[in-house]
Design a protein around this motif. Structure first.
Motif, PDB file in Angstrom:
ATOM      1  N   LYS A 240     115.532  12.744 -61.796  1.00  0.00           N
ATOM      2  CA  LYS A 240     114.915  13.696 -61.072  1.00  0.00           C
ATOM      3  C   LYS A 240     113.483  13.800 -61.339  1.00  0.00           C
ATOM      4  CE  LYS A 240     119.060  16.602 -60.065  1.00  0.00           C
ATOM      5  NZ  LYS A 240     119.524  17.702 -60.535  1.00  0.00           N
ATOM      6  N   THR A 241     113.147  13.866 -62.578  1.00  0.00           N
ATOM      7  CA  THR A 241     111.686  13.858 -63.136  1.00  0.00           C
ATOM      8  C   THR A 241     110.964  12.621 -62.713  1.00  0.00           C
ATOM      9  OG1 THR A 241     112.078  15.188 -64.878  1.00  0.00           O
ATOM     10  CG2 THR A 241     110.271  14.031 -65.250  1.00  0.00           C
ATOM     11  N   LEU A 242     111.707  11.333 -62.755  1.00  0.00           N
ATOM     12  CA  LEU A 242     110.862  10.170 -62.514  1.00  0.00           C
ATOM     13  C   LEU A 242     110.583  10.087 -60.856  1.00  0.00           C
ATOM     14  CD1 LEU A 242     113.246   7.808 -64.527  1.00  0.00           C
ATOM     15  CD2 LEU A 242     110.906   8.346 -64.878  1.00  0.00           C
ATOM     16  N   LEU A 243     111.675  10.371 -60.284  1.00  0.00           N
ATOM     17  CA  LEU A 243     111.649  10.383 -58.519  1.00  0.00           C
ATOM     18  C   LEU A 243     110.493  11.536 -58.101  1.00  0.00           C
ATOM     19  CD1 LEU A 243     115.398  10.293 -57.624  1.00  0.00           C
ATOM     20  CD2 LEU A 243     113.577   8.618 -56.868  1.00  0.00           C
ATOM     21  N   ASN A 244     110.323  12.642 -58.733  1.00  0.00           N
ATOM     22  CA  ASN A 244     109.531  13.604 -58.527  1.00  0.00           C
ATOM     23  C   ASN A 244     108.195  13.131 -58.656  1.00  0.00           C
ATOM     24  OD1 ASN A 244     111.270  15.388 -57.404  1.00  0.00           O
ATOM     25  ND2 ASN A 244     111.560  16.501 -59.399  1.00  0.00           N
ATOM     26  N   ASP A 245     107.950  12.357 -59.761  1.00  0.00           N
ATOM     27  CA  ASP A 245     106.606  11.879 -60.023  1.00  0.00           C
ATOM     28  C   ASP A 245     106.216  10.709 -59.001  1.00  0.00           C
ATOM     29  OD1 ASP A 245     106.340  13.472 -62.247  1.00  0.00           O
ATOM     30  OD2 ASP A 245     106.936  11.609 -63.679  1.00  0.00           O
ATOM     31  N   ARG A 246     107.055  10.116 -58.602  1.00  0.00           N
ATOM     32  CA  ARG A 246     106.821   9.209 -57.730  1.00  0.00           C
ATOM     33  C   ARG A 246     106.560   9.782 -56.144  1.00  0.00           C
ATOM     34  NH1 ARG A 246     105.223   3.858 -56.772  1.00  0.00           N
ATOM     35  NH2 ARG A 246     106.952   2.413 -55.993  1.00  0.00           N
ATOM     36  N   PHE A 247     107.227  10.795 -55.802  1.00  0.00           N
ATOM     37  CA  PHE A 247     107.178  11.428 -54.651  1.00  0.00           C
ATOM     38  C   PHE A 247     105.594  11.963 -54.389  1.00  0.00           C
ATOM     39  CE2 PHE A 247     111.857  12.127 -54.518  1.00  0.00           C
ATOM     40  CZ  PHE A 247     112.038  10.927 -53.665  1.00  0.00           C
ATOM     41  N   ASP A 248     105.118  12.482 -55.594  1.00  0.00           N
ATOM     42  CA  ASP A 248     103.753  12.712 -55.534  1.00  0.00           C
ATOM     43  C   ASP A 248     102.665  11.921 -55.227  1.00  0.00           C
ATOM     44  OD1 ASP A 248     104.243  15.684 -55.913  1.00  0.00           O
ATOM     45  OD2 ASP A 248     104.221  15.209 -58.122  1.00  0.00           O
ATOM     46  N   LYS A 249     102.999  10.512 -55.253  1.00  0.00           N
ATOM     47  CA  LYS A 249     102.175   9.249 -55.374  1.00  0.00           C
ATOM     48  C   LYS A 249     102.293   8.840 -53.845  1.00  0.00           C
ATOM     49  CE  LYS A 249     102.423   8.825 -60.314  1.00  0.00           C
ATOM     50  NZ  LYS A 249     102.696   8.019 -61.464  1.00  0.00           N
ATOM     51  N   ILE A 250     103.075   9.093 -53.170  1.00  0.00           N
ATOM     52  CA  ILE A 250     103.257   8.256 -51.868  1.00  0.00           C
ATOM     53  C   ILE A 250     102.470   8.940 -50.610  1.00  0.00           C
ATOM     54  CG2 ILE A 250     105.196   8.000 -49.997  1.00  0.00           C
ATOM     55  CD1 ILE A 250     107.192   8.067 -52.240  1.00  0.00           C
ATOM     56  N   ASP A 251     101.915   7.809 -49.894  1.00  0.00           N
ATOM     57  CA  ASP A 251     101.078   8.116 -48.676  1.00  0.00           C
ATOM     58  C   ASP A 251     102.224   8.080 -47.766  1.00  0.00           C
ATOM     59  OD1 ASP A 251      99.900   7.793 -46.188  1.00  0.00           O
ATOM     60  OD2 ASP A 251      98.086   6.869 -47.145  1.00  0.00           O
ATOM     61  N   TYR A 252     102.599   9.462 -47.163  1.00  0.00           N
ATOM     62  CA  TYR A 252     103.732   9.685 -46.171  1.00  0.00           C
ATOM     63  C   TYR A 252     103.252   9.285 -44.861  1.00  0.00           C
ATOM     64  CZ  TYR A 252     106.229  11.736 -50.104  1.00  0.00           C
ATOM     65  OH  TYR A 252     106.793  11.997 -51.363  1.00  0.00           O
ATOM     66  N   LYS A 253     102.090   9.165 -44.541  1.00  0.00           N
ATOM     67  CA  LYS A 253     101.680   8.513 -43.353  1.00  0.00           C
ATOM     68  C   LYS A 253     101.846   7.191 -43.038  1.00  0.00           C
ATOM     69  CE  LYS A 253      97.589   7.970 -40.242  1.00  0.00           C
ATOM     70  NZ  LYS A 253      96.260   8.276 -40.094  1.00  0.00           N
ATOM     71  N   LEU A 254     101.493   6.323 -44.249  1.00  0.00           N
ATOM     72  CA  LEU A 254     101.810   4.832 -44.102  1.00  0.00           C
ATOM     73  C   LEU A 254     103.589   4.784 -44.115  1.00  0.00           C
ATOM     74  CD1 LEU A 254      99.423   3.232 -46.559  1.00  0.00           C
ATOM     75  CD2 LEU A 254      99.294   3.349 -44.323  1.00  0.00           C
ATOM     76  N   ALA A 255     104.189   5.445 -44.950  1.00  0.00           N
ATOM     77  CA  ALA A 255     105.651   5.617 -44.966  1.00  0.00           C
ATOM     78  C   ALA A 255     106.254   5.854 -43.645  1.00  0.00           C
ATOM     79  CB  ALA A 255     106.287   6.705 -45.906  1.00  0.00           C
ATOM     80  N   LYS A 256     105.947   6.836 -43.011  1.00  0.00           N
ATOM     81  CA  LYS A 256     106.538   6.989 -41.349  1.00  0.00           C
ATOM     82  C   LYS A 256     106.031   5.722 -40.293  1.00  0.00           C
ATOM     83  CE  LYS A 256     105.619  11.970 -41.734  1.00  0.00           C
ATOM     84  NZ  LYS A 256     104.892  12.999 -41.259  1.00  0.00           N
ATOM     85  N   GLN A 257     104.937   5.229 -40.705  1.00  0.00           N
ATOM     86  CA  GLN A 257     104.512   3.995 -39.848  1.00  0.00           C
ATOM     87  C   GLN A 257     105.419   2.900 -40.214  1.00  0.00           C
ATOM     88  OE1 GLN A 257     100.504   3.073 -40.864  1.00  0.00           O
ATOM     89  NE2 GLN A 257      99.487   4.798 -39.560  1.00  0.00           N
ATOM     90  N   ASP A 258     105.958   2.588 -41.464  1.00  0.00           N
ATOM     91  CA  ASP A 258     106.673   1.568 -41.782  1.00  0.00           C
ATOM     92  C   ASP A 258     107.898   1.848 -41.206  1.00  0.00           C
ATOM     93  OD1 ASP A 258     107.599  -0.822 -43.868  1.00  0.00           O
ATOM     94  OD2 ASP A 258     109.262   0.994 -44.076  1.00  0.00           O
ATOM     95  N   VAL A 259     108.514   3.104 -41.074  1.00  0.00           N
ATOM     96  CA  VAL A 259     109.847   3.012 -40.569  1.00  0.00           C
ATOM     97  C   VAL A 259     110.093   3.187 -39.217  1.00  0.00           C
ATOM     98  CG1 VAL A 259     110.346   5.372 -41.277  1.00  0.00           C
ATOM     99  CG2 VAL A 259     112.203   4.141 -41.310  1.00  0.00           C
ATOM    100  N   LEU A 260     108.913   3.727 -38.608  1.00  0.00           N
ATOM    101  CA  LEU A 260     109.081   4.158 -37.152  1.00  0.00           C
ATOM    102  C   LEU A 260     109.700   3.122 -36.062  1.00  0.00           C
ATOM    103  CD1 LEU A 260     105.699   6.057 -36.010  1.00  0.00           C
ATOM    104  CD2 LEU A 260     108.124   6.636 -35.772  1.00  0.00           C
ATOM    105  N   PRO A 261     109.567   1.811 -36.278  1.00  0.00           N
ATOM    106  CA  PRO A 261     110.044   0.410 -35.359  1.00  0.00           C
ATOM    107  C   PRO A 261     111.677   0.300 -35.773  1.00  0.00           C
ATOM    108  CG  PRO A 261     108.112  -0.207 -36.640  1.00  0.00           C
ATOM    109  CD  PRO A 261     108.674   1.070 -37.417  1.00  0.00           C
ATOM    110  N   PHE A 262     112.345   1.108 -36.647  1.00  0.00           N
ATOM    111  CA  PHE A 262     113.428   0.846 -37.066  1.00  0.00           C
ATOM    112  C   PHE A 262     114.555   1.868 -36.883  1.00  0.00           C
ATOM    113  CE2 PHE A 262     110.889  -1.602 -39.614  1.00  0.00           C
ATOM    114  CZ  PHE A 262     111.449  -2.836 -39.705  1.00  0.00           C
TER     115      PHE A 262
END
Length: 284
Positions: A240-262
Motif C-alpha cells: 500500500k505504501t509503494l502504491l500510494n507513493d506512485r499515485f502521488d506522482k501520476i499525471d491524471y489528465k494524461l492517464a484519462k486521455q490514455d484510457v478514453l478511447p478504450f
C-alpha cells in the motif's frame, strides 16, 4: 460472411466506425487464441493481461494486445513453431491477415508477432456492403501478441474454455496472479509522458470486485525488475505504501486521455485523483 464470424459479431452493439474496427480486432483475438490452442501453445504458455481479463473475466474496456507467459523459463522457446497452424486457422475463416514474428533488436526475454490485415478488405468481409468512407486505403488492423520466455516464479493458473469460434481450452493466470501483474505494471512501467491510464482502470476493476493478490508472484516480478530486495518481505501494508507513493506522482489528465478511447463510460474517470486511488487502496 462466414456464419461463425456472424455469430461472434452478433454479440456487439455497433454504432460507430471505431466500434466496427474494435469488433473485428476482438474477434481476431479470439481466433488467434483458438489457433494457438489447436497448436498446443497452452501446454507451455499461459494467457494474461488486459485482454485475458476482458475475454474471460468481464473487464468492460477494449484491450489491444495478447500477452502470454511461459509457465517455466525456456531460453530456446521458438514462437515460430506455432505460426503455421495459426495461419491456417485464420485463413479457414476466409480472412485476409498475415502473421509475422517480429525480429528482436535487443537482448530481450519477450518474443512477439503481429497479425496484420488491410482494414478496408476485412471491413467488407465482416460488414457486407458497409460504408468504408474515411478509412485510408493502406490502413491496417493489427493484433500484437507477446510471450515472456523468462517469467518470474509464483504465478498460479487455471483452465478456461470458450465455444467460439470453435470450442477450445486455454491456460491462463488466475485472478490473484493477474492482479499481481497489474500492480507490477502500475509500480514499474516506465510511463514518462505516456501514462497508462488503462493500468489504473483495471486496478479499479480488481478492487471493485475484492480480488486477492498473489503476493509471491508480485514479489518475484518486483525482484526481477530490480525494484525490490529479494531478502525483504512483501506485506500488504508495504505494498500500500509503494502504491500510494506512485499515485502521488501520476499525471491524471494524461492517464484519462490514455484510457478514453478504450472505455464506453468516460464519466467514470471524472473522479480520478491521487486521493481517490489512495483511498480505494485501503481495500487491498
Amino acid at each position: 460472411m462466414n456464419t461463425i464470424l456472424q455469430e461472434m459479431l452478433n454479440k456487439y452493439d455497433i454504432r460507430t466506425l471505431e466500434d466496427r474496427k474494435n469488433a473485428i480486432k476482438e474477434i481476431m483475438q479470439e481466433i488467434v487464441l483458438s489457433g494457438l490452442s489447436r497448436a498446443g501453445f497452452f501446454k507451455k504458455a499461459a494467457f494474461y493481461g488486459g485482454t485475458a481479463l476482458r475475454i474471460f473475466y468481464g473487464l468492460d474496456r477494449f484491450s489491444e494486445d495478447l500477452d502470454f507467459s511461459l509457465m517455466e523459463p525456456d531460453a530456446d522457446f521458438d514462437l515460430a513453431d506455432y505460426l503455421p497452424i495459426l495461419e491456417k486457422e485464420v485463413a479457414s475463416y476466409g480472412l485476409q491477415f498475415e502473421i509475422k514474428e517480429k525480429e528482436k533488436t535487443a537482448d530481450s526475454t519477450i518474443k512477439s508477432a503481429f497479425v496484420k490485415g488491410n482494414t478496408i478488405q476485412n471491413m467488407l468481409l465482416f460488414y457486407d456492403g458497409n460504408d468504408v468512407h474515411g478509412i485510408a486505403k493502406n490502413e491496417l488492423i493489427k493484433i500484437k501478441f507477446e510471450i515472456d520466455i523468462n517469467p518470474p516464479s509464483g504465478a498460479t493458473y487455471e483452465k478456461k474454455y470458450s465455444l467460439l469460434p470453435m470450442p477450445y481450452e486455454i491456460t491462463l493466470y488466475d485472478l490473484p496472479s493477474l492482479f499481481a501483474g497489474k500492480i507490477h505494471a502500475i509500480l514499474c512501467r516506465h510511463w514518462a509522458d505516456r501514462v497508462k491510464g488503462r493500468d489504473l482502470y483495471d486496478y479499479v476493476f480488481y478492487l471493485a470486485r475484492n480480488h486477492k493478490i498473489n503476493l509471491d508472484n508480485l514479489k518475484a516480478k518486483l525482484v526481477q525488475s530490480g525494484t525490490f530486495n529479494e531478502a525483504d518481505e512483501l506485506t500488504l501494508d508495504g505494498l500500500k505504501t509503494l502504491l500510494n507513493d506512485r499515485f502521488d506522482k501520476i499525471d491524471y489528465k494524461l492517464a484519462k486521455q490514455d484510457v478514453l478511447p478504450f472505455v464506453k463510460n468516460p464519466a467514470s474517470l471524472n473522479i480520478w485523483s491521487a486521493d481517490f486511488f489512495k483511498q480505494i487502496t485501503t481495500r487491498l
